[in-house]
Write a protein that holds these residues in place. Structure first.
Motif, PDB file in Angstrom:
ATOM      1  N   PRO A 261      15.484  -2.141  72.282  1.00 36.46           N
ATOM      2  CA  PRO A 261      14.964  -2.834  70.951  1.00 36.46           C
ATOM      3  C   PRO A 261      15.748  -2.388  69.987  1.00 36.46           C
ATOM      4  O   PRO A 261      16.123  -3.026  69.007  1.00 36.46           O
ATOM      5  CB  PRO A 261      13.417  -2.334  70.812  1.00 36.46           C
ATOM      6  N   GLY A 262      16.277  -0.824  70.002  1.00 35.77           N
ATOM      7  CA  GLY A 262      17.003  -0.411  68.748  1.00 35.77           C
ATOM      8  C   GLY A 262      18.283  -1.066  68.406  1.00 35.77           C
ATOM      9  O   GLY A 262      18.877  -0.844  67.562  1.00 35.77           O
ATOM     10  N   HIS A 263      18.934  -1.915  69.625  1.00 35.33           N
ATOM     11  CA  HIS A 263      20.126  -2.478  69.511  1.00 35.33           C
ATOM     12  C   HIS A 263      20.072  -4.019  68.767  1.00 35.33           C
ATOM     13  O   HIS A 263      21.194  -4.360  68.252  1.00 35.33           O
ATOM     14  CB  HIS A 263      20.685  -2.659  70.804  1.00 35.33           C
ATOM     15  N   ASP A 264      18.826  -4.113  68.573  1.00 34.53           N
ATOM     16  CA  ASP A 264      18.630  -5.808  68.101  1.00 34.53           C
ATOM     17  C   ASP A 264      19.349  -6.075  66.811  1.00 34.53           C
ATOM     18  O   ASP A 264      20.141  -6.918  66.715  1.00 34.53           O
ATOM     19  CB  ASP A 264      17.161  -6.297  68.387  1.00 34.53           C
ATOM     20  N   ARG A 265      18.834  -5.204  65.884  1.00 41.20           N
ATOM     21  CA  ARG A 265      19.708  -5.511  64.592  1.00 41.20           C
ATOM     22  C   ARG A 265      21.094  -5.258  64.486  1.00 41.20           C
ATOM     23  O   ARG A 265      21.860  -5.940  63.837  1.00 41.20           O
ATOM     24  CB  ARG A 265      18.838  -4.395  63.549  1.00 41.20           C
ATOM     25  N   LEU A 266      21.424  -4.154  65.028  1.00 39.15           N
ATOM     26  CA  LEU A 266      22.909  -3.695  65.470  1.00 39.15           C
ATOM     27  C   LEU A 266      23.663  -5.043  65.772  1.00 39.15           C
ATOM     28  O   LEU A 266      24.867  -5.313  65.230  1.00 39.15           O
ATOM     29  CB  LEU A 266      23.057  -2.688  66.081  1.00 39.15           C
ATOM     30  N   LEU A 267      23.351  -5.595  66.905  1.00 43.32           N
ATOM     31  CA  LEU A 267      23.936  -6.803  67.424  1.00 43.32           C
ATOM     32  C   LEU A 267      24.009  -7.921  66.643  1.00 43.32           C
ATOM     33  O   LEU A 267      24.953  -8.850  66.646  1.00 43.32           O
ATOM     34  CB  LEU A 267      23.486  -6.994  68.863  1.00 43.32           C
ATOM     35  N   VAL A 268      22.856  -8.243  65.901  1.00 49.70           N
ATOM     36  CA  VAL A 268      22.645  -9.425  64.906  1.00 49.70           C
ATOM     37  C   VAL A 268      23.706  -9.390  63.646  1.00 49.70           C
ATOM     38  O   VAL A 268      24.620  -9.984  63.445  1.00 49.70           O
ATOM     39  CB  VAL A 268      21.480  -9.553  64.347  1.00 49.70           C
ATOM     40  N   GLU A 269      23.649  -8.021  63.410  1.00 47.68           N
ATOM     41  CA  GLU A 269      24.734  -7.591  62.405  1.00 47.68           C
ATOM     42  C   GLU A 269      26.185  -7.773  62.813  1.00 47.68           C
ATOM     43  O   GLU A 269      27.166  -8.133  62.214  1.00 47.68           O
ATOM     44  CB  GLU A 269      24.470  -6.181  61.577  1.00 47.68           C
ATOM     45  N   ALA A 270      26.200  -7.444  64.165  1.00 47.38           N
ATOM     46  CA  ALA A 270      27.588  -7.438  64.721  1.00 47.38           C
ATOM     47  C   ALA A 270      28.115  -8.754  64.610  1.00 47.38           C
ATOM     48  O   ALA A 270      29.493  -9.057  64.528  1.00 47.38           O
ATOM     49  CB  ALA A 270      27.810  -6.920  66.055  1.00 47.38           C
ATOM     50  N   VAL A 271      27.384  -9.809  64.903  1.00 50.18           N
ATOM     51  CA  VAL A 271      27.646 -11.252  65.203  1.00 50.18           C
ATOM     52  C   VAL A 271      27.825 -12.080  63.674  1.00 50.18           C
ATOM     53  O   VAL A 271      28.263 -13.078  63.749  1.00 50.18           O
ATOM     54  CB  VAL A 271      26.850 -11.958  66.016  1.00 50.18           C
ATOM     55  N   THR A 272      27.538 -11.187  62.619  1.00 54.98           N
ATOM     56  CA  THR A 272      27.485 -11.807  61.226  1.00 54.98           C
ATOM     57  C   THR A 272      28.226 -10.872  60.527  1.00 54.98           C
ATOM     58  O   THR A 272      29.458 -10.910  60.183  1.00 54.98           O
ATOM     59  CB  THR A 272      26.328 -11.982  60.553  1.00 54.98           C
ATOM     60  N   LEU A 273      27.804  -9.814  60.129  1.00 56.51           N
ATOM     61  CA  LEU A 273      28.619  -8.908  59.094  1.00 56.51           C
ATOM     62  C   LEU A 273      29.786  -8.534  59.973  1.00 56.51           C
ATOM     63  O   LEU A 273      30.874  -8.036  59.215  1.00 56.51           O
ATOM     64  CB  LEU A 273      27.617  -8.130  58.221  1.00 56.51           C
ATOM     65  N   GLY A 274      29.434  -7.731  60.808  1.00 50.64           N
ATOM     66  CA  GLY A 274      30.528  -7.268  61.628  1.00 50.64           C
ATOM     67  C   GLY A 274      31.781  -7.902  61.681  1.00 50.64           C
ATOM     68  O   GLY A 274      33.102  -7.570  61.779  1.00 50.64           O
ATOM     69  N   GLY A 275      31.562  -9.358  62.343  1.00 48.13           N
ATOM     70  CA  GLY A 275      32.614 -10.305  62.537  1.00 48.13           C
ATOM     71  C   GLY A 275      33.530 -10.187  61.166  1.00 48.13           C
ATOM     72  O   GLY A 275      34.548 -10.419  61.162  1.00 48.13           O
ATOM     73  N   ALA A 276      32.627 -10.533  60.030  1.00 46.54           N
ATOM     74  CA  ALA A 276      33.453 -10.653  58.694  1.00 46.54           C
ATOM     75  C   ALA A 276      34.131  -9.482  58.458  1.00 46.54           C
ATOM     76  O   ALA A 276      35.262  -9.371  58.048  1.00 46.54           O
ATOM     77  CB  ALA A 276      32.267 -10.793  57.637  1.00 46.54           C
ATOM     78  N   ARG A 277      33.786  -8.309  58.692  1.00 51.82           N
ATOM     79  CA  ARG A 277      34.485  -7.073  58.704  1.00 51.82           C
ATOM     80  C   ARG A 277      35.883  -7.153  59.451  1.00 51.82           C
ATOM     81  O   ARG A 277      36.842  -6.708  58.940  1.00 51.82           O
ATOM     82  CB  ARG A 277      33.756  -5.837  58.816  1.00 51.82           C
ATOM     83  N   ALA A 278      35.555  -7.496  60.477  1.00 55.34           N
ATOM     84  CA  ALA A 278      36.721  -7.627  61.675  1.00 55.34           C
ATOM     85  C   ALA A 278      37.847  -8.521  60.892  1.00 55.34           C
ATOM     86  O   ALA A 278      38.910  -8.181  61.080  1.00 55.34           O
ATOM     87  CB  ALA A 278      36.358  -8.198  62.927  1.00 55.34           C
ATOM     88  N   LEU A 279      37.482  -9.602  60.204  1.00 56.54           N
ATOM     89  CA  LEU A 279      38.555 -10.303  59.542  1.00 56.54           C
ATOM     90  C   LEU A 279      38.979  -9.992  58.377  1.00 56.54           C
ATOM     91  O   LEU A 279      39.412 -10.793  57.697  1.00 56.54           O
ATOM     92  CB  LEU A 279      37.962 -11.907  59.821  1.00 56.54           C
ATOM     93  N   GLY A 280      38.455  -8.818  57.816  1.00 53.61           N
ATOM     94  CA  GLY A 280      38.807  -8.498  56.543  1.00 53.61           C
ATOM     95  C   GLY A 280      38.082  -9.502  55.435  1.00 53.61           C
ATOM     96  O   GLY A 280      38.582  -9.624  54.504  1.00 53.61           O
ATOM     97  N   MET A 281      36.947  -9.956  55.807  1.00 52.18           N
ATOM     98  CA  MET A 281      36.238 -10.829  54.900  1.00 52.18           C
ATOM     99  C   MET A 281      34.805 -10.641  54.552  1.00 52.18           C
ATOM    100  O   MET A 281      34.118 -11.553  54.169  1.00 52.18           O
ATOM    101  CB  MET A 281      36.446 -12.178  55.439  1.00 52.18           C
ATOM    102  N   ALA A 282      34.387  -9.392  54.651  1.00 51.92           N
ATOM    103  CA  ALA A 282      33.029  -9.075  54.399  1.00 51.92           C
ATOM    104  C   ALA A 282      32.721  -8.532  52.784  1.00 51.92           C
ATOM    105  O   ALA A 282      31.682  -8.401  52.468  1.00 51.92           O
ATOM    106  CB  ALA A 282      32.562  -7.826  55.206  1.00 51.92           C
ATOM    107  N   GLU A 283      33.981  -8.384  52.081  1.00 50.98           N
ATOM    108  CA  GLU A 283      33.636  -8.103  50.862  1.00 50.98           C
ATOM    109  C   GLU A 283      34.526  -9.045  49.605  1.00 50.98           C
ATOM    110  O   GLU A 283      35.305  -9.849  50.105  1.00 50.98           O
ATOM    111  CB  GLU A 283      34.237  -6.717  50.552  1.00 50.98           C
ATOM    112  N   GLY A 284      34.045  -8.914  48.306  1.00 54.09           N
ATOM    113  CA  GLY A 284      34.673  -9.796  47.428  1.00 54.09           C
ATOM    114  C   GLY A 284      34.148 -11.260  47.327  1.00 54.09           C
ATOM    115  O   GLY A 284      33.445 -11.822  48.086  1.00 54.09           O
ATOM    116  N   PRO A 285      34.902 -12.165  46.487  1.00 54.63           N
ATOM    117  CA  PRO A 285      34.433 -13.404  46.187  1.00 54.63           C
ATOM    118  C   PRO A 285      34.382 -14.201  47.418  1.00 54.63           C
ATOM    119  O   PRO A 285      35.667 -14.079  48.135  1.00 54.63           O
ATOM    120  CB  PRO A 285      35.001 -13.872  44.987  1.00 54.63           C
ATOM    121  N   GLY A 286      33.671 -15.090  47.856  1.00 54.32           N
ATOM    122  CA  GLY A 286      33.745 -15.768  49.050  1.00 54.32           C
ATOM    123  C   GLY A 286      33.572 -15.121  50.324  1.00 54.32           C
ATOM    124  O   GLY A 286      34.097 -15.648  51.376  1.00 54.32           O
TER     125      GLY A 286
END
Length: 352
Positions: A261-286
């Motif tokens: 159960p402790g992995h659930d939030r981490l994995l939802v974040e991985a498929v959203t915010l984590g993906g944005a970080r991978a693409l360099g798109m987690a910060e700034g406008p847009g």
């Protein structure tokens, strides 16, 4: 040389304002909001909060009411672009790290209206061929690719000299890099200058502790595509994303990685915010991967009923296959047909 990296796809006139509400809004970067809503102006989110407050602030607008929950658009951080694959938007995907073998494949993300990075794959096997034709061909492809979004390089050459040159090209022209430790050891990727915050790696097998630590030190996000590859990466010490490789539902891939159960939030974040970080798109406008003011209006609706405490767990375990709408830059890209929705509801009642 322009890579058109600053151009945002899926835009619409800034004056158009719409409100979307649902029993739950999951911003990811802030706590879940019961009976929440988001306000979209053009291609950006301008407000997120309780529905009552937002409707009071916009009394002349008729909100679109959705079932379940509104979440950030999912991000497939490792997708080989192929015209035979089903549109990712049916799974709630709004952006991807797409690897393209040729110019035709490189145009797929733009044609489907998705955001993210299109990585032009470079696999030249020897330095001589690369010097004679490869470098010029890659530069020409970067200029000519029919894609209005961000362009990167998939550094997949077996030759160390070619890999070094690709790292130099990426730094010179500000292009992101995609690499696969299955092709080269992590230490080698570091030696040739590939690793760093401007790169993410896609893995299909486990990494040893030394490799995980090196990637963390370099600020390189790891895109996981299988349970076998997740070993040692779910303890919170590594920056992770999720990739499907061949297309499909990244939320389903993330669910397969969860063993506690402790992995659930981490994995939802991985498929959203984590993906944005991978693409360099987690910060700034847009920015992508979250629902907050100033971010691009990429979001998906899942027919999953949940409260603030179990939102991440229920989205991860009940969300796959239950996306009912996907919006990219404030524009609808996919919506479950009403007939299909009725059939799904009938089948759910039958099985209950």
């Amino acid at each position: 040389m322009s890579t058109r990296a600053g151009r945002i796809i899926g835009t619409r006139p800034r004056g158009i304002v719409s409100v979307h509400c649902a029993p739950l809004v999951l911003p990811v970067t802030s706590p879940p909001i019961r009976d929440g809503a988001i306000v979209v102006r053009g291609d950006r989110i301008v407000r997120v909060g309780p529905r009552a407050e937002i409707e009071a602030a916009h009394p002349l607008l008729s909100p679109t009411r959705w079932p379940g929950m509104i979440v950030p658009g999912l991000i497939d951080a490792n997708l080989r672009l192929d015209r035979a694959s089903a549109p990712p938007s049916v799974h709630g995907v709004t952006a991807a790290g797409g690897v393209a073998a040729d110019l035709d494949a490189a145009s797929i993300l733009g044609e489907t209206g998705l955001g993210g990075v299109t990585y032009l794959e470079t696999r030249y096997e020897d330095e001589e061929r690369w010097e004679n034709e490869g470098r010029d061909r890659l530069i020409t492809a970067i200029r000519e690719v029919d894609h209005p979004g961000v362009i990167g390089i998939a550094a997949h050459s077996p030759d160390p000299h070619v890999m070094e040159d690709l790292a130099v090209l990426s730094q010179t022209f500000g292009l992101r890099l995609h690499a696969e430790p299955g092709r080269h050891p992590v230490g080698f990727l570091d030696e040739v200058g590939v690793l760093g915050a401007g790169c993410h790696v896609a893995i299909s097998g486990p990494l040893d502790e030394a490799d995980r630590k090196l990637l963390a030190v370099r600020g390189t996000v790891i895109a996981i595509s299988s349970p076998f590859a997740a070993e040692g990466l779910l303890d919170g010490g590594s920056a992770i994303a999720v990739g499907t490789r061949t297309g499909g539902d990244p939320l389903s891939v993330a669910r397969a990685l969860s063993h506690a159960p402790g992995h659930d939030r981490l994995l939802v974040e991985a498929v959203t915010l984590g993906g944005a970080r991978a693409l360099g798109m987690a910060e700034g406008p847009g920015r992508l991967g979250s629902l907050d003011r100033g971010g691009r209006a990429d979001f998906a609706v899942f027919a999953v009923e949940a409260g603030e405490r179990d939102a991440y767990t229920l989205l991860l375990h009940e969300g796959p296959g239950r996306c009912v709408a996907t919006f990219v830059g404030g524009r609808p890209r996919w919506r479950l047909d009403r007939t299909e929705a009725k059939a799904e509801d009938a089948e759910t009642k039958r099985l209950a």
